[in-house]
Enzyme design. Structure first.
Site, PDB file in Angstrom:
ATOM      1  N   LYS A  83       0.835  -1.209   0.000  1.00 24.84           N
ATOM      2  CA  LYS A  83       0.000   0.000   0.000  1.00 24.84           C
ATOM      3  C   LYS A  83       0.872   1.264   0.000  1.00 24.84           C
ATOM      4  O   LYS A  83       2.103   1.190   0.194  1.00 24.84           O
ATOM      5  CB  LYS A  83      -0.915  -0.033   1.226  1.00 24.84           C
ATOM      6  CG  LYS A  83      -1.905  -1.208   1.216  1.00 24.84           C
ATOM      7  CD  LYS A  83      -2.893  -1.109   2.371  1.00 24.84           C
ATOM      8  CE  LYS A  83      -3.882  -2.263   2.333  1.00 24.84           C
ATOM      9  NZ  LYS A  83      -4.975  -2.102   3.318  1.00 24.84           N
ATOM     10  N   HIS A 130      -2.036  -5.289   1.410  1.00 21.65           N
ATOM     11  CA  HIS A 130      -3.278  -6.008   1.137  1.00 21.65           C
ATOM     12  C   HIS A 130      -2.911  -7.386   0.625  1.00 21.65           C
ATOM     13  O   HIS A 130      -1.965  -7.519  -0.164  1.00 21.65           O
ATOM     14  CB  HIS A 130      -4.124  -5.292   0.083  1.00 21.65           C
ATOM     15  CG  HIS A 130      -5.222  -6.161  -0.457  1.00 21.65           C
ATOM     16  ND1 HIS A 130      -6.434  -6.295   0.178  1.00 21.65           N
ATOM     17  CD2 HIS A 130      -5.262  -6.999  -1.536  1.00 21.65           C
ATOM     18  CE1 HIS A 130      -7.187  -7.155  -0.503  1.00 21.65           C
ATOM     19  NE2 HIS A 130      -6.494  -7.599  -1.535  1.00 21.65           N
ATOM     20  N   ASN A 156      -2.119  -0.250   7.112  1.00 21.88           N
ATOM     21  CA  ASN A 156      -1.584  -1.553   7.514  1.00 21.88           C
ATOM     22  C   ASN A 156      -0.631  -2.151   6.476  1.00 21.88           C
ATOM     23  O   ASN A 156      -0.427  -3.358   6.428  1.00 21.88           O
ATOM     24  CB  ASN A 156      -2.724  -2.521   7.850  1.00 21.88           C
ATOM     25  CG  ASN A 156      -3.690  -2.715   6.701  1.00 21.88           C
ATOM     26  OD1 ASN A 156      -3.487  -2.187   5.619  1.00 21.88           O
ATOM     27  ND2 ASN A 156      -4.730  -3.501   6.934  1.00 21.88           N
ATOM     28  N   TYR A 180     -11.938  -3.391  -4.485  1.00 21.41           N
ATOM     29  CA  TYR A 180     -12.684  -3.540  -3.214  1.00 21.41           C
ATOM     30  C   TYR A 180     -14.180  -3.612  -3.503  1.00 21.41           C
ATOM     31  O   TYR A 180     -14.963  -2.902  -2.881  1.00 21.41           O
ATOM     32  CB  TYR A 180     -12.388  -2.351  -2.310  1.00 21.41           C
ATOM     33  CG  TYR A 180     -11.003  -2.344  -1.687  1.00 21.41           C
ATOM     34  CD1 TYR A 180     -10.580  -3.396  -0.882  1.00 21.41           C
ATOM     35  CD2 TYR A 180     -10.141  -1.269  -1.856  1.00 21.41           C
ATOM     36  CE1 TYR A 180      -9.316  -3.391  -0.288  1.00 21.41           C
ATOM     37  CE2 TYR A 180      -8.874  -1.249  -1.267  1.00 21.41           C
ATOM     38  CZ  TYR A 180      -8.481  -2.319  -0.480  1.00 21.41           C
ATOM     39  OH  TYR A 180      -7.232  -2.308   0.122  1.00 21.41           O
ATOM     40  N   GLU A 221      -8.655 -11.334  -7.965  1.00 20.28           N
ATOM     41  CA  GLU A 221      -7.729 -10.194  -7.833  1.00 20.28           C
ATOM     42  C   GLU A 221      -6.518 -10.330  -8.754  1.00 20.28           C
ATOM     43  O   GLU A 221      -6.081  -9.343  -9.358  1.00 20.28           O
ATOM     44  CB  GLU A 221      -7.289 -10.058  -6.371  1.00 20.28           C
ATOM     45  CG  GLU A 221      -8.439  -9.631  -5.462  1.00 20.28           C
ATOM     46  CD  GLU A 221      -8.019  -9.413  -4.021  1.00 20.28           C
ATOM     47  OE1 GLU A 221      -6.880  -9.768  -3.660  1.00 20.28           O
ATOM     48  OE2 GLU A 221      -8.840  -8.890  -3.251  1.00 20.28           O
TER      49      GLU A 221
HETATM   50  N1  CMP Z   1     -12.178  -2.981  11.339  1.00 23.75           N
HETATM   51  C1  CMP Z   1     -11.722  -2.216  10.337  1.00 23.75           C
HETATM   52  N2  CMP Z   1     -11.619  -0.880  10.514  1.00 23.75           N
HETATM   53  C2  CMP Z   1     -11.174  -0.114   9.513  1.00 23.75           C
HETATM   54  N3  CMP Z   1     -10.793  -0.569   8.319  1.00 23.75           N
HETATM   55  C3  CMP Z   1     -10.869  -1.876   8.111  1.00 23.75           C
HETATM   56  C4  CMP Z   1     -11.340  -2.762   9.093  1.00 23.75           C
HETATM   57  N4  CMP Z   1     -11.314  -4.015   8.598  1.00 23.75           N
HETATM   58  C5  CMP Z   1     -10.840  -3.896   7.338  1.00 23.75           C
HETATM   59  N5  CMP Z   1     -10.574  -2.613   7.056  1.00 23.75           N
HETATM   60  C6  CMP Z   1     -10.035  -2.081   5.788  1.00 23.75           C
HETATM   61  O1  CMP Z   1     -10.633  -2.783   4.731  1.00 23.75           O
HETATM   62  C7  CMP Z   1      -9.597  -3.312   3.938  1.00 23.75           C
HETATM   63  C8  CMP Z   1      -9.897  -4.592   3.257  1.00 23.75           C
HETATM   64  O2  CMP Z   1      -8.784  -5.047   2.568  1.00 23.75           O
HETATM   65  P1  CMP Z   1      -7.273  -4.735   2.974  1.00 23.75           P
HETATM   66  O3  CMP Z   1      -6.643  -5.991   3.393  1.00 23.75           O
HETATM   67  O4  CMP Z   1      -6.662  -3.979   1.883  1.00 23.75           O
HETATM   68  O5  CMP Z   1      -7.292  -3.754   4.203  1.00 23.75           O
HETATM   69  C9  CMP Z   1      -8.470  -3.561   4.916  1.00 23.75           C
HETATM   70  C10 CMP Z   1      -8.534  -2.326   5.755  1.00 23.75           C
HETATM   71  O6  CMP Z   1      -7.895  -1.242   5.106  1.00 23.75           O
END
Ligand code: CMP
Length: 169
Positions: free
Chosen positions: A17, A136, A133, A57, A147
């Site tokens: 990311k 992904h 985080n 998404y 994907e």
């Molecule tokens: N509890 C949560 N609070 C905020 N963002 C979330 C939460 N769970 C998932 N996400 C977001 O939703 C995304 C789904 O795919 P990603 O793995 O890219 O990363 C995840 C986070 O960025």
């Protein structure tokens, strides 16, 4: 020739990311996957736009609501990302283990998020803000197929034998 699907070989999508790219963590994160015998079979950088974020998404808004969708999609467009296709036995599950829990505050030490994401202020699950985080990764085999095909054409994925594979078989 052995059909690789017989051996549980999967392909999965990882997206480093904007926080990973701008913090210069791409190399260190990719090393973790390579160290786990995951083979890089595709790689590219991309500036996501709103349309592509929606495709990537596609079910996030329905699953977690508009606020999470908007913050996550906006964050993903804030800077370039690096997408990688990884191949290996149980690649989908293995990658998810290596990156750790979604929320950095819950990610265990030794995982990518636990080691690199939890200490940043913006990594907290603050309402209306994207969770930074770092990575992904596809959540399951079906999602991985969708994907990988969304991000990479057939001609952007490569078949080759690693040095370790040559020695092992
Ligand atoms: N509890 C949560 N609070 C905020 N963002 C979330 C939460 N769970 C998932 N996400 C977001 O939703 C995304 C789904 O795919 P990603 O793995 O890219 O990363 C995840 C986070 O960025």
């Amino acid at each position: 020739m052995t059909d690789s699907s017989d051996l549980g070989v999967e392909r999965t999508l990882v997206v480093l990311k904007p926080d990973a790219v701008t913090r210069g963590l791409a190399g260190r994160i990719l090393t973790r996957f390579e160290d786990a015998n995951l083979k890089i079979v595709g790689v590219k950088m991309k500036q996501m736009d709103a349309d592509f974020a929606r495709k990537h998404y596609f079910d996030l808004e329905e699953r977690l609501g508009a606020e999470v969708y908007n913050s996550t999609a906006g964050f993903m467009q804030s800077n370039p990302v690096m997408a990688v296709v990884l191949e290996g036995v149980n690649a989908v599950t293995t990658v998810r283990k290596i990156i750790g829990a979604t929320l950095p505050s819950e990610a265990a030490p030794g995982t990518v998020r636990g080691d690199f994401a939890h200490q940043t202020k913006a990594s907290a699950d603050v309402s209306g803000k994207a969770v930074m985080n770092l990575v992904h990764a596809s959540g399951n085999v079906e999602e991985a197929k969708y994907e990988v095909n969304l991000w990479f054409g057939e001609d952007e994925q490569f078949d080759y034998e690693t040095a370790a594979e040559k020695l092992a078989y």
